[in-house]
Structure formats: C-alpha cells, structure tokens
Design a protein around this motif. Structure first.
Motif, PDB file in Angstrom:
ATOM      1  N   MET A 179       0.824  -1.211   0.000  1.00 21.53           N
ATOM      2  CA  MET A 179       0.000   0.000   0.000  1.00 21.53           C
ATOM      3  C   MET A 179       0.858   1.261   0.000  1.00 21.53           C
ATOM      4  SD  MET A 179      -3.008   1.313  -0.092  1.00 21.53           S
ATOM      5  CE  MET A 179      -4.221   0.093   0.443  1.00 21.53           C
ATOM      6  N   ASP A 180       2.010   1.190   0.673  1.00 18.21           N
ATOM      7  CA  ASP A 180       2.906   2.350   0.668  1.00 18.21           C
ATOM      8  C   ASP A 180       3.271   2.737  -0.752  1.00 18.21           C
ATOM      9  OD1 ASP A 180       2.820   2.418   3.369  1.00 18.21           O
ATOM     10  OD2 ASP A 180       4.805   1.553   3.690  1.00 18.21           O
ATOM     11  N   ASP A 181       3.579   1.711  -1.587  1.00 15.49           N
ATOM     12  CA  ASP A 181       3.962   1.991  -2.967  1.00 15.49           C
ATOM     13  C   ASP A 181       2.822   2.660  -3.730  1.00 15.49           C
ATOM     14  OD1 ASP A 181       6.450   0.945  -2.563  1.00 15.49           O
ATOM     15  OD2 ASP A 181       5.958  -1.042  -3.342  1.00 15.49           O
ATOM     16  N   LEU A 182       1.585   2.265  -3.445  1.00 19.71           N
ATOM     17  CA  LEU A 182       0.437   2.870  -4.123  1.00 19.71           C
ATOM     18  C   LEU A 182       0.276   4.332  -3.728  1.00 19.71           C
ATOM     19  CD1 LEU A 182      -2.168  -0.028  -3.897  1.00 19.71           C
ATOM     20  CD2 LEU A 182      -0.910   0.730  -5.915  1.00 19.71           C
ATOM     21  N   HIS A 183       0.479   4.620  -2.458  1.00 20.76           N
ATOM     22  CA  HIS A 183       0.374   6.012  -2.013  1.00 20.76           C
ATOM     23  C   HIS A 183       1.468   6.860  -2.648  1.00 20.76           C
ATOM     24  CE1 HIS A 183      -2.792   6.197   1.119  1.00 20.76           C
ATOM     25  NE2 HIS A 183      -2.597   4.892   1.147  1.00 20.76           N
ATOM     26  N   ARG A 184       2.669   6.303  -2.748  1.00 24.21           N
ATOM     27  CA  ARG A 184       3.752   7.044  -3.393  1.00 24.21           C
ATOM     28  C   ARG A 184       3.459   7.240  -4.877  1.00 24.21           C
ATOM     29  NH1 ARG A 184       8.126   7.916  -0.384  1.00 24.21           N
ATOM     30  NH2 ARG A 184       9.359   8.378  -2.236  1.00 24.21           N
ATOM     31  N   MET A 185       2.859   6.225  -5.496  1.00 20.54           N
ATOM     32  CA  MET A 185       2.508   6.347  -6.906  1.00 20.54           C
ATOM     33  C   MET A 185       1.509   7.472  -7.119  1.00 20.54           C
ATOM     34  SD  MET A 185       0.339   3.779  -9.360  1.00 20.54           S
ATOM     35  CE  MET A 185      -1.165   4.481  -8.668  1.00 20.54           C
ATOM     36  N   LEU A 186       0.505   7.567  -6.239  1.00 24.57           N
ATOM     37  CA  LEU A 186      -0.497   8.622  -6.375  1.00 24.57           C
ATOM     38  C   LEU A 186       0.128   9.998  -6.154  1.00 24.57           C
ATOM     39  CD1 LEU A 186      -3.524   6.942  -4.563  1.00 24.57           C
ATOM     40  CD2 LEU A 186      -3.222   7.282  -7.014  1.00 24.57           C
ATOM     41  N   ALA A 187       1.005  10.110  -5.156  1.00 20.62           N
ATOM     42  CA  ALA A 187       1.675  11.388  -4.910  1.00 20.62           C
ATOM     43  C   ALA A 187       2.541  11.775  -6.106  1.00 20.62           C
ATOM     44  CB  ALA A 187       2.522  11.298  -3.635  1.00 20.62           C
ATOM     45  N   LEU A 188       3.245  10.793  -6.660  1.00 26.54           N
ATOM     46  CA  LEU A 188       4.085  11.068  -7.822  1.00 26.54           C
ATOM     47  C   LEU A 188       3.244  11.458  -9.031  1.00 26.54           C
ATOM     48  CD1 LEU A 188       6.876  11.087  -9.128  1.00 26.54           C
ATOM     49  CD2 LEU A 188       6.600   8.645  -9.595  1.00 26.54           C
ATOM     50  N   THR A 189       2.086  10.810  -9.195  1.00 27.34           N
ATOM     51  CA  THR A 189       1.198  11.136 -10.310  1.00 27.34           C
ATOM     52  C   THR A 189       0.721  12.582 -10.206  1.00 27.34           C
ATOM     53  OG1 THR A 189       0.437   8.843 -10.488  1.00 27.34           O
ATOM     54  CG2 THR A 189      -0.955  10.540 -11.467  1.00 27.34           C
ATOM     55  N   ALA A 190       0.261  12.971  -9.022  1.00 29.44           N
ATOM     56  CA  ALA A 190      -0.193  14.350  -8.834  1.00 29.44           C
ATOM     57  C   ALA A 190       0.926  15.336  -9.111  1.00 29.44           C
ATOM     58  CB  ALA A 190      -0.735  14.532  -7.407  1.00 29.44           C
ATOM     59  N   ARG A 191       2.135  15.013  -8.650  1.00 32.20           N
ATOM     60  CA  ARG A 191       3.273  15.912  -8.867  1.00 32.20           C
ATOM     61  C   ARG A 191       3.629  15.996 -10.342  1.00 32.20           C
ATOM     62  NH1 ARG A 191       8.896  14.103  -6.429  1.00 32.20           N
ATOM     63  NH2 ARG A 191       8.722  12.744  -8.244  1.00 32.20           N
ATOM     64  N   GLU A 192       3.689  14.854 -11.003  1.00 30.02           N
ATOM     65  CA  GLU A 192       4.091  14.810 -12.408  1.00 30.02           C
ATOM     66  C   GLU A 192       3.125  15.581 -13.305  1.00 30.02           C
ATOM     67  OE1 GLU A 192       6.400  13.805 -15.713  1.00 30.02           O
ATOM     68  OE2 GLU A 192       6.827  13.577 -13.572  1.00 30.02           O
ATOM     69  N   PHE A 193       1.842  15.567 -12.948  1.00 30.33           N
ATOM     70  CA  PHE A 193       0.846  16.214 -13.789  1.00 30.33           C
ATOM     71  C   PHE A 193       0.447  17.593 -13.272  1.00 30.33           C
ATOM     72  CE2 PHE A 193       0.725  11.956 -15.317  1.00 30.33           C
ATOM     73  CZ  PHE A 193       0.293  12.043 -16.634  1.00 30.33           C
ATOM     74  N   GLY A 194       1.146  18.085 -12.246  1.00 28.97           N
ATOM     75  CA  GLY A 194       0.838  19.403 -11.709  1.00 28.97           C
ATOM     76  C   GLY A 194      -0.576  19.498 -11.183  1.00 28.97           C
ATOM     77  N   ALA A 195      -1.071  18.385 -10.615  1.00 27.89           N
ATOM     78  CA  ALA A 195      -2.460  18.305 -10.173  1.00 27.89           C
ATOM     79  C   ALA A 195      -2.564  18.529  -8.670  1.00 27.89           C
ATOM     80  CB  ALA A 195      -3.056  16.946 -10.540  1.00 27.89           C
ATOM     81  N   ASP A 196      -3.795  18.735  -8.216  1.00 29.90           N
ATOM     82  CA  ASP A 196      -4.042  18.925  -6.785  1.00 29.90           C
ATOM     83  C   ASP A 196      -4.189  17.610  -6.043  1.00 29.90           C
ATOM     84  OD1 ASP A 196      -4.415  21.968  -6.523  1.00 29.90           O
ATOM     85  OD2 ASP A 196      -5.664  21.449  -8.243  1.00 29.90           O
ATOM     86  N   ASP A 197      -4.534  16.551  -6.763  1.00 28.30           N
ATOM     87  CA  ASP A 197      -4.714  15.253  -6.119  1.00 28.30           C
ATOM     88  C   ASP A 197      -4.770  14.177  -7.196  1.00 28.30           C
ATOM     89  OD1 ASP A 197      -5.016  13.423  -4.122  1.00 28.30           O
ATOM     90  OD2 ASP A 197      -7.092  13.911  -3.651  1.00 28.30           O
ATOM     91  N   ALA A 198      -4.596  12.930  -6.768  1.00 22.27           N
ATOM     92  CA  ALA A 198      -4.763  11.776  -7.654  1.00 22.27           C
ATOM     93  C   ALA A 198      -5.334  10.644  -6.822  1.00 22.27           C
ATOM     94  CB  ALA A 198      -3.429  11.367  -8.281  1.00 22.27           C
ATOM     95  N   ARG A 199      -6.168   9.816  -7.424  1.00 25.41           N
ATOM     96  CA  ARG A 199      -6.808   8.733  -6.662  1.00 25.41           C
ATOM     97  C   ARG A 199      -7.057   7.539  -7.564  1.00 25.41           C
ATOM     98  NH1 ARG A 199     -11.620  12.439  -6.664  1.00 25.41           N
ATOM     99  NH2 ARG A 199     -13.027  11.725  -8.316  1.00 25.41           N
ATOM    100  N   LEU A 200      -7.278   6.389  -6.906  1.00 24.72           N
ATOM    101  CA  LEU A 200      -7.700   5.183  -7.595  1.00 24.72           C
ATOM    102  C   LEU A 200      -9.189   4.990  -7.371  1.00 24.72           C
ATOM    103  CD1 LEU A 200      -4.832   2.675  -6.723  1.00 24.72           C
ATOM    104  CD2 LEU A 200      -5.261   3.759  -8.927  1.00 24.72           C
ATOM    105  N   GLU A 201      -9.916   4.546  -8.395  1.00 23.83           N
ATOM    106  CA  GLU A 201     -11.348   4.298  -8.290  1.00 23.83           C
ATOM    107  C   GLU A 201     -11.648   2.857  -8.673  1.00 23.83           C
ATOM    108  OE1 GLU A 201     -13.483   7.051 -10.699  1.00 23.83           O
ATOM    109  OE2 GLU A 201     -13.218   8.728  -9.290  1.00 23.83           O
ATOM    110  N   LEU A 202     -12.676   2.303  -8.025  1.00 28.64           N
ATOM    111  CA  LEU A 202     -13.137   0.952  -8.306  1.00 28.64           C
ATOM    112  C   LEU A 202     -14.647   0.973  -8.478  1.00 28.64           C
ATOM    113  CD1 LEU A 202     -12.752  -2.151  -8.429  1.00 28.64           C
ATOM    114  CD2 LEU A 202     -13.003  -2.175  -5.936  1.00 28.64           C
ATOM    115  N   GLY A 203     -15.113   0.514  -9.632  1.00 30.93           N
ATOM    116  CA  GLY A 203     -16.552   0.427  -9.872  1.00 30.93           C
ATOM    117  C   GLY A 203     -17.189   1.768 -10.180  1.00 30.93           C
ATOM    118  N   GLY A 204     -18.518   1.752 -10.327  1.00 28.95           N
ATOM    119  CA  GLY A 204     -19.254   2.967 -10.639  1.00 28.95           C
ATOM    120  C   GLY A 204     -19.074   3.376 -12.093  1.00 28.95           C
ATOM    121  N   ARG A 205     -19.665   4.504 -12.438  1.00 35.32           N
ATOM    122  CA  ARG A 205     -19.584   4.999 -13.803  1.00 35.32           C
ATOM    123  C   ARG A 205     -18.221   5.618 -14.080  1.00 35.32           C
ATOM    124  NH1 ARG A 205     -25.316   8.330 -14.322  1.00 35.32           N
ATOM    125  NH2 ARG A 205     -26.728   6.529 -14.050  1.00 35.32           N
ATOM    126  N   ASP A 206     -17.847   5.584 -15.365  1.00 36.59           N
ATOM    127  CA  ASP A 206     -16.624   6.269 -15.764  1.00 36.59           C
ATOM    128  C   ASP A 206     -16.789   7.772 -15.566  1.00 36.59           C
ATOM    129  OD1 ASP A 206     -15.449   3.913 -16.482  1.00 36.59           O
ATOM    130  OD2 ASP A 206     -15.892   4.117 -18.624  1.00 36.59           O
TER     131      ASP A 206
END
Length: 286
Positions: free
Chosen positions: A1-28
């Motif tokens: 799980m630590d690696d996933l949290h680091r991946m999300l932080a890196l994703t937000a940083r790389e894309f200059g975003a305010d946040d990044a998250r993983l989603e499961l299910g529901g509508r696109d």
C-alpha cells in the motif's frame, strides 16, 4: 500500500495536479476529467485539478495512460491483501508534493513541544536524520564565515585542513551520514537543518507569531503555524522566492498535512533509530 500512495503522490506531482486517486466500480468519469483505465481492467487512475488544467484533457489522458504503464509492478499489489498505509510515509509523500508545487527545495513539519521533525519531503534518507539539526547548522554557519565549501567537504568525506571547531564538527556529521550525498544534496540538506534550527530559535524568542519569512542570501524559508503547536516549513534555494506562490500552495495543502500529522502515532525519539524524525538540541540563532 505504501507503494500505491507514493505512486499517487508522484502522479499528482508529475501532472501538476491537486490530487490523484484510484477508483473501483461505478460509472466512468465525465469528458472533463483526466483519467485512464488500469491494466487490470478494474481500477481507474484519476487526476484531480481544482483549477485550470495545464494542457487539454485529451493530451493529459494520453500522457496519463502511458504514465500508468510504468507502474505495472506497483499496480500488481492491488490484487493482494493490503495493510493500512504508513502514516509517516503518507506525510512524507504529501510534503514532497507540496515542495514540488511551491518550487521549494524541501518541506517539513516541526512542532514546538518536542525535539522532532515529524516528516520531510527529502527522499534521500539516511541515519544522519537522527543527528542534531543545530549541529549541522552550526557547521554550515562556521563554514560560510571561513569561506569553506562545506557541502563539497562533506561530499568528499574528508575534513582536511579546516578551522578547529569546524574540523571537529565535520567528522561528527560524516560519522552519522549513512548513504553518501552529492555536494548539491548536502547543500539542500544543510539549508533545511539551518531553517529548522533558526525557526526553533525564532519561536522561542517571540511566541504568538504564526508566520515567519526569511529572505537571507544563505537562508530562505517560509513557515506557517497550524494545529496550535506545529509548523509547516518550506525551504528555498534563493532568497527571492515568491511568498505569494509559496503561501498559496501551503494554504491549499494545510488541511491535508494537518490530518496526516494528527494521525501520526506517538514516537519516542530514543527508540526510533530508523524513523522519520530528527533530534534537535536546544537551538540558537544561525
């Protein structure tokens, strides 16, 4: 799980975003959201912007799709049972994102009632993080006064011919250094230690202030108090950093940082040889 949290932080940083998250299910997500399906065909990676996007949605989506492919091994952990995330690692990741957004060299959190730095954006960790911050700050100040390039000395690993007091301090710092650093890596670390030492001295001399800004050529940082006793600190390479830009990033990140800090478990510094804290002696001005 630590690696996933680091991946999300890196994703937000790389894309200059305010946040990044993983989603499961529901509508696109809708057409105005930056997201991509992950290789497992089940989860989605979503990038969040609170303000304008830096590029068109279509371009960001394509970049995100290719970016996600580089995390195939990390994403494989989604299929395995996962423990709760390490709150200290989560705090470090959040501080890393903040430092990137604020264009700072380092971001860290210190409190006024214990001799600790609770988290830092600095990823080049080693046992030296248990050393006294004011010892490094003292050596940094002595070296500058003597015209000695201390980061180069530390990177070279040899005290050489130095003034007596500085010659005493350098071996003590190197003895606890662990992984080697480049001169620039040492320079960044010493600036952060000097900022920690100076902030402690300033808050001890003048209580009731919730904001400090220093624009000296050799010491540049911005600090904001939160939660009654905590300080969020950004350290910069140049004295002409933009307070407006940096403080906007701090204000935006403050609720997130505060939640992570208050979720940290109690830590006894004497029993934390590999932890995320830095022991501080009684500090004096740099």
């Amino acid at each position: 799980m630590d690696d996933l949290h680091r991946m999300l932080a890196l994703t937000a940083r790389e894309f200059g975003a305010d946040d990044a998250r993983l989603e499961l299910g529901g509508r696109d997500p809708g057409d105005d959201v930056v997201w991509c399906s992950l290789p497992d065909g089940v989860h989605r990676l979503v990038v969040i912007y609170d303000g304008p996007m830096p590029e068109p949605v279509s371009q960001l989506r394509e970049r995100l799709r290719m970016f996600a492919e580089t995390f195939t091994g990390t994403l494989g952990s989604l299929k395995a049972p996962r423990a709760a995330p390490d709150p200290r690692r989560s705090l470090d990741d959040a501080l890393e994102v903040l430092a990137h957004q604020a264009e700072a060299n380092d971001a860290f959190v210190v409190d006024e009632t214990s001799p600790m730095i609770w988290g830092s954006s600095d990823g080049d960790r080693g046992p030296e993080r248990l050393r006294d911050a004011d010892r490094c700050a003292e050596a940094w100040a002595l070296a500058q006064a003597a015209g000695v390039d201390l980061p180069a000395v530390l990177a070279g690993g040899d005290a050489g011919r130095l003034p007596d007091e500085l010659g005493r301090l350098v071996p003590e710092i190197l003895a606890s250094a662990g992984a080697s650093r480049t001169p620039e890596g040492w320079r960044r670390r010493l600036r952060s230690f000097a900022a920690a030492s100076a902030l402690r001295s300033m808050t001890a001399q003048q209580s009731g202030t919730s904001r400090w800004s220093v624009h000296d050529p050799d010491l540049a940082f911005l600090a904001r108090g939160f939660g009654g006793i905590y300080w969020l600190v950004l350290v910069f390479e140049s004295a002409d950093f933009s307070e407006l830009h940096a403080e906007a990033a701090m204000i935006h990140a403050a609720p997130w940082i505060e939640r992570l800090v208050t979720s940290l478990p109690p830590v006894d510094p004497d029993d934390s040889p590999g932890g995320r804290v830095v022991k501080l002696r009684r500090l004096r001005p740099v």
